[in-house]
Each structure stands twice: as structure tokens, then as C-alpha cells.
Design an enzyme around this catalytic site. Structure first.
Site, mmCIF file in Angstrom:
data_model
loop_
_atom_site.group_PDB
_atom_site.id
_atom_site.type_symbol
_atom_site.label_atom_id
_atom_site.label_comp_id
_atom_site.label_asym_id
_atom_site.label_seq_id
_atom_site.Cartn_x
_atom_site.Cartn_y
_atom_site.Cartn_z
ATOM 1 N N GLN A 95 -1.236 -5.174 32.194
ATOM 2 C CA GLN A 95 -2.250 -4.741 33.167
ATOM 3 C C GLN A 95 -3.342 -5.804 33.323
ATOM 4 O O GLN A 95 -3.758 -6.120 34.442
ATOM 5 C CB GLN A 95 -2.865 -3.407 32.730
ATOM 6 N N ARG A 98 -2.858 -8.986 35.491
ATOM 7 C CA ARG A 98 -2.815 -8.837 36.955
ATOM 8 C C ARG A 98 -4.086 -9.375 37.613
ATOM 9 O O ARG A 98 -4.100 -9.624 38.807
ATOM 10 C CB ARG A 98 -2.610 -7.361 37.332
ATOM 11 N N HIS A 99 -5.140 -9.527 36.819
ATOM 12 C CA HIS A 99 -6.384 -10.089 37.364
ATOM 13 C C HIS A 99 -6.248 -11.605 37.416
ATOM 14 O O HIS A 99 -6.041 -12.254 36.387
ATOM 15 C CB HIS A 99 -7.576 -9.643 36.513
ATOM 16 N N GLN A 106 -1.314 -15.974 25.901
ATOM 17 C CA GLN A 106 -0.827 -14.779 25.202
ATOM 18 C C GLN A 106 0.164 -15.175 24.114
ATOM 19 O O GLN A 106 0.952 -16.119 24.278
ATOM 20 C CB GLN A 106 -0.144 -13.848 26.227
ATOM 21 N N SER A 108 3.284 -15.492 22.043
ATOM 22 C CA SER A 108 4.651 -15.600 22.556
ATOM 23 C C SER A 108 5.615 -14.772 21.712
ATOM 24 O O SER A 108 5.617 -14.875 20.482
ATOM 25 C CB SER A 108 5.084 -17.067 22.518
ATOM 26 N N GLN A 109 6.447 -13.995 22.383
ATOM 27 C CA GLN A 109 7.504 -13.271 21.665
ATOM 28 C C GLN A 109 8.747 -14.149 21.531
ATOM 29 O O GLN A 109 9.757 -13.712 20.992
ATOM 30 C CB GLN A 109 7.855 -11.978 22.407
ATOM 31 N N ASN A 183 -14.261 -15.645 34.954
ATOM 32 C CA ASN A 183 -15.659 -15.943 35.272
ATOM 33 C C ASN A 183 -16.400 -14.605 35.382
ATOM 34 O O ASN A 183 -15.782 -13.536 35.417
ATOM 35 C CB ASN A 183 -15.786 -16.831 36.518
ATOM 36 N N ARG A 194 -11.543 -1.009 35.789
ATOM 37 C CA ARG A 194 -10.956 -0.537 34.527
ATOM 38 C C ARG A 194 -11.823 0.461 33.769
ATOM 39 O O ARG A 194 -11.340 1.091 32.822
ATOM 40 C CB ARG A 194 -10.636 -1.740 33.622
HETATM 41 C C1 LIG Z 1 -6.015 2.380 38.180
HETATM 42 C C2 LIG Z 1 -5.077 1.255 38.531
HETATM 43 C C3 LIG Z 1 -3.747 1.528 38.782
HETATM 44 C C4 LIG Z 1 -2.867 0.496 39.124
HETATM 45 N N1 LIG Z 1 -1.545 0.774 39.351
HETATM 46 C C5 LIG Z 1 -0.703 -0.213 39.750
HETATM 47 C C6 LIG Z 1 0.660 0.045 40.047
HETATM 48 O O1 LIG Z 1 1.129 1.168 39.979
HETATM 49 N N2 LIG Z 1 1.465 -0.982 40.413
HETATM 50 C C7 LIG Z 1 0.986 -2.257 40.528
HETATM 51 O O2 LIG Z 1 1.737 -3.160 40.877
HETATM 52 N N3 LIG Z 1 -0.314 -2.538 40.225
HETATM 53 C C8 LIG Z 1 -1.155 -1.569 39.848
HETATM 54 N N4 LIG Z 1 -2.458 -1.874 39.561
HETATM 55 C C9 LIG Z 1 -2.916 -3.272 39.612
HETATM 56 C C10 LIG Z 1 -3.649 -3.575 40.917
HETATM 57 O O3 LIG Z 1 -2.787 -3.415 42.016
HETATM 58 C C11 LIG Z 1 -4.196 -5.023 40.899
HETATM 59 O O4 LIG Z 1 -3.135 -5.944 40.772
HETATM 60 C C12 LIG Z 1 -5.146 -5.276 39.754
HETATM 61 O O5 LIG Z 1 -6.066 -4.233 39.639
HETATM 62 C C13 LIG Z 1 -5.862 -6.617 39.959
HETATM 63 O O6 LIG Z 1 -6.985 -6.459 40.787
HETATM 64 P P1 LIG Z 1 -7.176 -7.134 42.199
HETATM 65 O O7 LIG Z 1 -5.959 -7.117 43.002
HETATM 66 O O8 LIG Z 1 -8.421 -6.569 42.787
HETATM 67 O O9 LIG Z 1 -7.334 -8.656 42.004
HETATM 68 P P2 LIG Z 1 -7.892 -9.747 41.022
HETATM 69 O O10 LIG Z 1 -6.745 -10.601 40.704
HETATM 70 O O11 LIG Z 1 -8.699 -9.215 39.889
HETATM 71 O O12 LIG Z 1 -8.841 -10.536 42.016
HETATM 72 C C14 LIG Z 1 -10.158 -10.075 42.358
HETATM 73 C C15 LIG Z 1 -10.317 -10.074 43.862
HETATM 74 O O13 LIG Z 1 -10.101 -11.393 44.363
HETATM 75 C C16 LIG Z 1 -9.467 -11.302 45.646
HETATM 76 N N5 LIG Z 1 -8.177 -12.004 45.595
HETATM 77 C C17 LIG Z 1 -7.518 -12.438 44.481
HETATM 78 N N6 LIG Z 1 -6.387 -13.071 44.807
HETATM 79 C C18 LIG Z 1 -6.318 -13.019 46.147
HETATM 80 C C19 LIG Z 1 -5.380 -13.483 47.108
HETATM 81 N N7 LIG Z 1 -4.272 -14.126 46.758
HETATM 82 N N8 LIG Z 1 -5.613 -13.262 48.423
HETATM 83 C C20 LIG Z 1 -6.730 -12.615 48.829
HETATM 84 N N9 LIG Z 1 -7.666 -12.121 47.983
HETATM 85 C C21 LIG Z 1 -7.459 -12.343 46.668
HETATM 86 C C22 LIG Z 1 -9.311 -9.834 45.977
HETATM 87 O O14 LIG Z 1 -10.432 -9.417 46.719
HETATM 88 C C23 LIG Z 1 -9.341 -9.179 44.620
HETATM 89 O O15 LIG Z 1 -9.777 -7.839 44.646
HETATM 90 C C24 LIG Z 1 -3.353 -0.851 39.208
HETATM 91 C C25 LIG Z 1 -4.702 -1.111 38.954
HETATM 92 C C26 LIG Z 1 -5.562 -0.075 38.622
HETATM 93 C C27 LIG Z 1 -7.019 -0.411 38.349
#
Ligand SMILES: Cc1cc2nc3c(=O)[nH]c(=O)nc-3n(C[C@H](O)[C@H](O)[C@H](O)COP(=O)(O)OP(=O)(O)OC[C@H]3O[C@@H](n4cnc5c(N)ncnc54)[C@H](O)[C@@H]3O)c2cc1C
Length: 241
Positions: A95, A98-99, A106, A108-109, A183, A194
Site C-alpha cells: 500500500q 503506491r505513493h 525495501q 529483499s525476499q 517530501n 491514510r
Molecule cells: C482507502 C484506500 C483504498 C485504496 N484501494 C485501492 C484499490 O482497491 N486498488 C488500487 O489499485 N489502489 C487502491 N488504493 C491506492 C490509491 O488508488 C492510490 O494509488 C494511492 O492512494 C496513492 O495515492 P495517489 O494516487 O493520490 O498518488 P501519490 O502517488 O501519493 O501522488 C500524490 C499526488 O500526486 C499527483 N500525481 C502523482 N503521480 C501522478 C501522475 N502520474 N499524473 C498525474 N498526477 C500525479 C496526484 O495528484 C496524486 O494524488 C487505495 C488507497 C486508499 C487510501
């Protein structure tokens, strides 16, 4: 099959998340000992208005508050923090990675032997009285891993190759150390997503620990507070991007 009791388990350990802030941006533009990361962000921000000569510790804090309240949060990209997270699961790390605006390293396994892994047990599993069964499932996973690892080595694979294929039977619960360097703007965004009821308990707990710790280094996150809304759900305010 009789599941082993927790105290009978060997080699695997239940773990709980711990966080450590191991680095934070250090200003190099002042000899003043009290000049900190917040002053650096304010100094960069003042470039827009050419008011660098008006800076005081108090006015710098007011400026950062004003920018946060107004959603002018790109200024917080001028500083970053490095956080080591131990004792949380691969479910959590999947999770957090994904940010996208952060550096990540991380455990490594492939290089690390997971024969004695740590794991996280969801509180709901304990509350449902399924703790012992869950521990047994972890032990079964370990035995499967060790079996595959041994057989793959006997088949001629190196330790590294055996680890990387045996890991396919490891559960999401396996703990995995990770170091992240977001950052401050990204970290505010991460808190916003979160620290709510919608986030899973583990990532919620980790980010709560991070929030409790980082406020000792900077005031940039002072506006982020966790609270219960009118429906009894957890949410936080501040942290908008
Ligand atoms: C409660 C919850 C449930 C979730 N469930 C799922 C799920 O079921 N399946 C799943 O796949 N994911 C899930 N996620 C993950 C979610 O979809 C996002 O991938 C994750 O929260 C990362 O946040 P973010 O996309 O805002 O981007 P971050 O990577 O944190 O980036 C921050 C911001 O930068 C901007 N940004 C970053 N990259 C780009 C880009 N390439 N183009 C344009 N703007 C950009 C956006 O405005 C973004 O909001 C979940 C997240 C939460 C919090």
C-alpha cells in the site's frame, strides 16, 4: 489438523510496527543553530515575494501556516524526511509504495532468507478468537517455504535463486522492513489518505506513529489531527494538497 499453540511455534514471531526517523532535510544556508527545516522552507517560499530579509522565526511559521491553509502546499516539497519502518506486513508495504513522490528501499525476499519470518496478525482475527489458528497458518506457510527452499537447493539452485522462488508461498502477513523518503508535501498527502477509517488498520497505525514522531522535528504537520466525525468514523483535517 491440530494447529500449534503460539508458544510452541519456533522460528516465526508476531511483530508490531515501529518507525524511526533516520533523516530530515538540513539547511546549510545559516550558521544560526536554531535555523531549522521550517525556516529553510520559508526562505524558499519567500523567493516568490522577495521578502527574505523580513524573516523571523515567528513570521516564518505564520507564512507556512498561511500556505498550508490556502492549499499552497508545493512549498513543502523543499524538505523531505527518511523513515525506517519495521514490523509491518508486505500487505502494508504494497500500500505504501503506491505513493509515487518518495524514495523507497525495501528488504529483499530474494537476498534475505525468510525461514524465520516475522508477521502481523490483524486485530479482527484476534477479536474473533482465531489467533491460534492464524499462528498455525503462519507456521504452515513457513514449513512450505522451507520445504521448497530445500528442494530447490537440492535441484541445484543457488540460495538466492531458491529464496526468490520459495517466497511464492509466503503470506501477505510477512513483515518487511522498508525505508521511505517522501517530501513533506507528499507526506501531508499520505496522512490525508491514510489517517481515516477508509485506510486499513495497519497503514493507519503506521502513519499515526509517523505523525506522532515527526512533530518533534517540524511544525509543518501541526494542522493534521485525527478525529472522529459525527458518524463515528476516523478522519483527519489539514494535509490537503
Ligand atoms: C482507502 C484506500 C483504498 C485504496 N484501494 C485501492 C484499490 O482497491 N486498488 C488500487 O489499485 N489502489 C487502491 N488504493 C491506492 C490509491 O488508488 C492510490 O494509488 C494511492 O492512494 C496513492 O495515492 P495517489 O494516487 O493520490 O498518488 P501519490 O502517488 O501519493 O501522488 C500524490 C499526488 O500526486 C499527483 N500525481 C502523482 N503521480 C501522478 C501522475 N502520474 N499524473 C498525474 N498526477 C500525479 C496526484 O495528484 C496524486 O494524488 C487505495 C488507497 C486508499 C487510501
Amino acid at each position: 489438523m491440530q494447529q500449534p499453540r503460539p508458544q510452541e511455534l519456533e522460528g516465526i514471531t508476531e511483530m508490531y510496527p515501529e518507525i524511526e526517523i533516520i533523516g530530515i532535510t538540513i539547511p546549510t544556508c545559516s550558521d544560526d543553530f536554531d535555523y531549522g527545516v521550517d525556516d529553510l522552507i520559508a526562505d524558499a517560499t519567500r523567493t516568490a515575494y522577495q521578502t527574505n530579509d523580513k524573516a523571523t522565526p515567528h513570521s516564518n511559521q505564520m507564512l507556512l501556516k498561511h500556505c498550508a491553509a490556502g492549499g499552497h502546499t508545493s512549498i513543502f516539497e523543499h524538505a523531505s524526511v527518511t523513515i525506517r519502518i519495521r514490523g509491518a506486513s508486505r500487505a502494508f508495504t504494497h500500500q505504501v509504495v503506491r505513493h509515487r513522490h518518495q524514495g523507497i528501499t525495501q528488504e529483499s525476499q530474494r537476498y534475505c532468507d525468510e525461514g524465520n519470518f516475522g508477521f502481523s496478525c490483524p486485530p479482527a482475527i484476534k477479536e474473533a478468537g482465531l489467533e491460534d489458528q492464524f499462528y498455525g497458518m503462519m507456521e504452515s506457510a513457513r514449513q512450505n517455504y522451507l520445504y521448497l527452499q530445500k528442494k530447490l537447493k537440492e535441484a541445484g539452485l543457488s540460495s538466492h535463486r531458491a529464496n526468490e522462488d520459495a517466497r511464492f508461498v509466503l503470506p501477505n502477513a510477512v513483515q518487511s522492513e522498508i525505508v521511505i523518503s517522501p517530501n513533506f508535501a507528499e507526506l501531508r498527502h499520505m496522512f490525508r489518505l491514510r489517517l481515516t477509517t477508509h485506510a486499513q488498520w495497519e497503514i493507519f497505525n503506521v502513519f499515526k506513529l509517523i505523525l506522532e514522531e515527526i512533530v518533534h522535528y517540524t511544525h509543518v504537520f501541526d494542522d493534521i489531527k485525527v478525529y472522529f466525525d459525527d458518524h463515528g468514523n476516523l478522519d483527519c483535517f489539514g494535509g490537503s494538497c
